[in-house]
Design an enzyme around this catalytic site. Structure first.
Site, short mmCIF file in Angstrom:
data_model
loop_
_atom_site.label_atom_id
_atom_site.label_comp_id
_atom_site.label_asym_id
_atom_site.label_seq_id
_atom_site.Cartn_x
_atom_site.Cartn_y
_atom_site.Cartn_z
CE LYS A 1 -3.87 1.67 2.85
NZ LYS A 1 -4.95 1.26 1.96
CB THR B 1 -3.51 6.62 3.08
OG1 THR B 1 -4.75 6.52 3.78
CG2 THR B 1 -2.72 7.79 3.62
CD GLU C 1 -5.92 3.71 -0.39
OE1 GLU C 1 -5.71 2.90 0.53
OE2 GLU C 1 -6.26 4.88 -0.20
C1 LIG Z 1 -8.28 8.15 11.72
C2 LIG Z 1 -7.90 7.14 10.70
O1 LIG Z 1 -7.04 6.34 10.93
N1 LIG Z 1 -8.55 7.18 9.53
C3 LIG Z 1 -8.32 6.37 8.44
C4 LIG Z 1 -8.74 6.83 7.24
C5 LIG Z 1 -8.52 6.06 6.14
N2 LIG Z 1 -7.90 4.88 6.26
C6 LIG Z 1 -7.64 4.07 5.08
C7 LIG Z 1 -8.82 3.49 4.43
C8 LIG Z 1 -8.36 3.40 2.97
O2 LIG Z 1 -7.51 2.32 2.72
C9 LIG Z 1 -7.50 4.59 2.84
C10 LIG Z 1 -8.18 5.74 2.20
O3 LIG Z 1 -8.83 6.53 3.10
O4 LIG Z 1 -7.00 4.89 4.13
C11 LIG Z 1 -7.47 4.41 7.45
O5 LIG Z 1 -6.88 3.32 7.54
N3 LIG Z 1 -7.68 5.17 8.55
#
Ligand SMILES: CC(=O)Nc1ccn([C@H]2C[C@H](O)[C@@H](CO)O2)c(=O)n1
Length: 108
Positions: free
Chosen positions: A24, A27, A77
């Site tokens: 990955k 993000t 991703e």
């Molecule tokens: C607060 C927090 O940790 N938020 C997130 C936000 C997104 N992700 C991941 C989900 C997807 O794979 C990508 C794209 O948003 O990032 C995450 O793990 N934690």
């Protein structure tokens, strides 16, 4: 107004093996999590249990509209496109204006 450059990032625990293996490499986050600076080293933690997973280096932070997310982003991703969009809508239900954070794993 100055914004402090963050040195930590969290990922859902189930995604951290993808980060730690280097599969990955992006993000997608909202503006509140967009203040990473290219060239800085950032510690990766699990969101749920706050366990340190690995270190990454930030390569770029670029604006990305939700409607423009495509197979190119899904590949980086390491998720199917429908799953990625579903996940992003779960985390950010109403936001069109997002940011793509590109990063590289620092091998330990
Ligand atoms: C607060 C927090 O940790 N938020 C997130 C936000 C997104 N992700 C991941 C989900 C997807 O794979 C990508 C794209 O948003 O990032 C995450 O793990 N934690």
């Amino acid at each position: 107004m100055s914004v402090i450059t963050p040195t930590k990032i969290t990922f859902f625990e189930f995604l951290t093996p993808l980060v730690a293996s280097g599969k990955k490499t992006i993000t997608i986050r909202d503006i509140s999590e967009s203040h990473y600076q290219p060239g800085t080293q950032v510690e990766v933690y699990t969101l749920e249990s706050h366990i340190k997973v690995c270190d990454i280096v930030i390569l770029a932070v670029e604006p990305l509209a939700f409607d423009d997310i495509n197979e190119f982003h899904a590949a980086q991703e390491s998720l199917p496109l429908d799953e990625l969009k579903h996940l992003i809508r779960h985390v950010y239900p109403d936001q069109q204006r997002l940011f793509m954070i590109s990063f590289s794993l620092i091998e330990s």
